[in-house]
Scaffold this active site. Structure first.
Site, PDB file in Angstrom:
ATOM      1  N   HIS A  26       0.796   2.917   9.087  1.00  0.00           N
ATOM      2  CA  HIS A  26      -0.967   2.696   8.354  1.00  0.00           C
ATOM      3  C   HIS A  26      -1.394   3.793   8.739  1.00  0.00           C
ATOM      4  CE1 HIS A  26       1.369  -1.015  10.838  1.00  0.00           C
ATOM      5  NE2 HIS A  26       1.906  -0.428  11.787  1.00  0.00           N
ATOM      6  N   HIS A  53      -7.506   9.342  13.873  1.00  0.00           N
ATOM      7  CA  HIS A  53      -6.670   8.519  12.971  1.00  0.00           C
ATOM      8  C   HIS A  53      -7.699   8.470  11.307  1.00  0.00           C
ATOM      9  CE1 HIS A  53      -7.765   5.230  15.281  1.00  0.00           C
ATOM     10  NE2 HIS A  53      -7.717   5.206  14.220  1.00  0.00           N
ATOM     11  N   HIS A 101      -9.412   5.980   8.021  1.00  0.00           N
ATOM     12  CA  HIS A 101      -9.200   4.623   7.720  1.00  0.00           C
ATOM     13  C   HIS A 101      -9.717   4.706   5.873  1.00  0.00           C
ATOM     14  CE1 HIS A 101      -7.780   2.113  11.017  1.00  0.00           C
ATOM     15  NE2 HIS A 101      -8.549   3.241  11.082  1.00  0.00           N
ATOM     16  N   GLU A 152     -14.386   1.145   7.832  1.00  0.00           N
ATOM     17  CA  GLU A 152     -14.068   0.090   8.700  1.00  0.00           C
ATOM     18  C   GLU A 152     -15.621  -0.026   8.846  1.00  0.00           C
ATOM     19  OE1 GLU A 152     -10.912   0.198  11.213  1.00  0.00           O
ATOM     20  OE2 GLU A 152      -9.787  -1.210  10.080  1.00  0.00           O
ATOM     21  N   HIS A 158     -12.074   8.335  13.263  1.00  0.00           N
ATOM     22  CA  HIS A 158     -11.562   7.261  14.690  1.00  0.00           C
ATOM     23  C   HIS A 158     -11.143   8.645  15.667  1.00  0.00           C
ATOM     24  CE1 HIS A 158     -11.502   3.471  12.847  1.00  0.00           C
ATOM     25  NE2 HIS A 158     -13.069   3.299  12.821  1.00  0.00           N
ATOM     26  N   THR A 204      -9.179  -2.709  16.022  1.00  0.00           N
ATOM     27  CA  THR A 204      -9.055  -2.958  14.781  1.00  0.00           C
ATOM     28  C   THR A 204      -7.912  -2.782  13.500  1.00  0.00           C
ATOM     29  OG1 THR A 204      -8.897  -0.222  13.168  1.00  0.00           O
ATOM     30  CG2 THR A 204     -11.298  -1.413  13.551  1.00  0.00           C
ATOM     31  N   THR A 205      -6.991  -2.717  14.544  1.00  0.00           N
ATOM     32  CA  THR A 205      -5.275  -3.185  14.204  1.00  0.00           C
ATOM     33  C   THR A 205      -4.933  -3.558  15.345  1.00  0.00           C
ATOM     34  OG1 THR A 205      -4.902  -1.220  15.772  1.00  0.00           O
ATOM     35  CG2 THR A 205      -5.171  -0.816  13.112  1.00  0.00           C
TER      36      THR A 205
HETATM   37 ZN   LIG Z   1      -9.047   3.213  13.561  1.00  0.00          ZN
END
Ligand SMILES: [Zn+2]
Length: 375
Positions: free
Chosen positions: A122, A147, A149, A160, A173, A254-255
């Site tokens: 992901h 991680h 995005h 995000e 993040h 957010t996941t």
């Molecule tokens: Zn994140």
């Protein structure tokens, strides 16, 4: 598709201490853990009893039948309240003078220590040590992982959080858990005060040498489940210079499983990446494993902005917020003046008509009324 998530840890040792194993296997294997992973159990520290937690896990993705509009079917919190990310816009901002500058401890990682960078299917993730934490919140929030995005090479807008409708190129993040109250991130992640995440917006600009500590490993974690150890560097360098200007609100992961357990800090000032760095991020990785017959590029791994309901975003800085309050006040005064003018004009007109009416003599019009009633 349903698979099983097997968490193997060792009694008395925190999950983040490097003794844990978290991997996917089929449901049958999960039910019989000794048959599934005898080597791992045998590898445990001498005299320490392994603890195995086995839960069902549902695949999720950003597109297709497992895309975000379907997350809530298996992960009900994703359809619930206090969800993230959000669009941070002027109408929901509230200045809060009690918001202190973010203070970070242990962010300069040791050159002699190693940290794991992994592709989890992901995102690109890097493990962080328990010596790294945020000290300026009501609890100590200890770092667990960071991680990213991002978007894709044709639409490089993959942050995000957005600000006044503007989506940035990417977002970093840094995930921390409340280590004053909980032993590890897995225990903390579903608790209301369990997590604190720092959000760093990334825009297109000049080359950022510190991100190369992560990006130079792309070739080693191209496919899902690949990992590579890296030596420490100063994670503080990935953040914007000013740590005193930020947005703060209570939201969620957010996941999936989207637990509403995150105290969000999104810094006001973005950091910059060069075009070449952004393109590398947008094109280097795959969501699928190395030998997958239908490889899927890891792009657009961001969730859409969520409903903000009655929540407020607190801000640590005045500029911009004060301006919007002043503009709103001026607009309010103008509306009041306009209404007052209308009323005065109406009153004056009414008075004038009264004066005219006084000069008119009314006579009954009986004939006309009879005519009308016959139509
Ligand atoms: Zn994140």
């Amino acid at each position: 598709m349903t698979t099983a998530l097997l968490v193997l840890s060792f009694e008395g040792l925190p999950l983040t201490a490097g003794h844990d194993t978290l991997f996917m296997c089929d449901t049958l294997c999960c039910a019989n853990t000794h048959a599934c992973c005898p080597a791992l159990i045998a590898d445990g520290p001498r005299g320490v009893r392994p603890v195995v937690v086995c839960t069902l896990y549902y695949n999720w993705s950003y597109v297709g039948p497992d895309g975000e509009e379907h997350w809530h079917k298996h992960y009900p919190f994703c359809g619930g309240i206090f969800q993230s990310p959000i669009d941070i816009h002027n109408d929901i901002l509230q200045y809060d003078s009690t918001l202190l500058p973010i203070e970070l401890v242990g962010y300069n990682l040791s050159l002699t220590e190693q940290f794991i960078i992994s592709n989890n299917g992901h995102s690109l993730k890097m493990s962080l040590p328990p010596t790294m934490y945020i000290s300026s919140l009501p609890f100590r929030y200890t770092a667990a992982q960071l991680h990213l995005h991002w978007g894709n090479r044709h639409h490089p807008e993959g942050s995000e959080h957005s600000v006044n409708g503007k989506r940035y190129a990417a977002e970093l993040h840094i995930v921390h858990y409340n280590s004053d109250k909980y032993p590890d991130v897995a225990t903390a992640m579903d608790k209301a005060d369990g997590l604190a995440v720092l959000g760093i917006l990334i825009e297109l600009g000049s080359f950022h040498p510190s991100f190369e500590n992560i990006f130079c490993q792309f070739a080693n974690v191209r496919y899902k489940d690949q990992t590579i150890p890296v030596t420490g560097f100063n994670v503080r360098d990935l953040l914007p210079e000013r740590l005193d200007e930020y947005y703060r609100y209570e939201g969620s992961l957010t996941t999936p499983p989207c637990y509403p357990s995150v105290l969000w800090t999104v810094f006001r000032n973005p950091v910059q990446l060069a075009h070449t760095q952004l393109v590398a991020l947008e094109t280097a990785l795959y969501c699928t494993q190395e030998n997958d017959p239908s490889p899927l590029e890891m792009t657009d791994n961001y969730r859409q902005p969520q409903e903000f309901d009655e929540r407020r975003v607190r801000v640590s800085f005045r500029q911009g917020v004060v301006l919007s309050v002043v503009l709103a006040s001026i607009l309010g005064v103008l509306v009041i003046i306009a209404v007052a003018c209308c009323l005065i004009r109406k009153k004056l007109r009414g008075k004038k008509e009264d004066d005219v009416n006084k000069a008119v003599v009314y006579k009954p019009a009986l004939d006309k009324e009879e005519d009308i009633s016959n139509v």
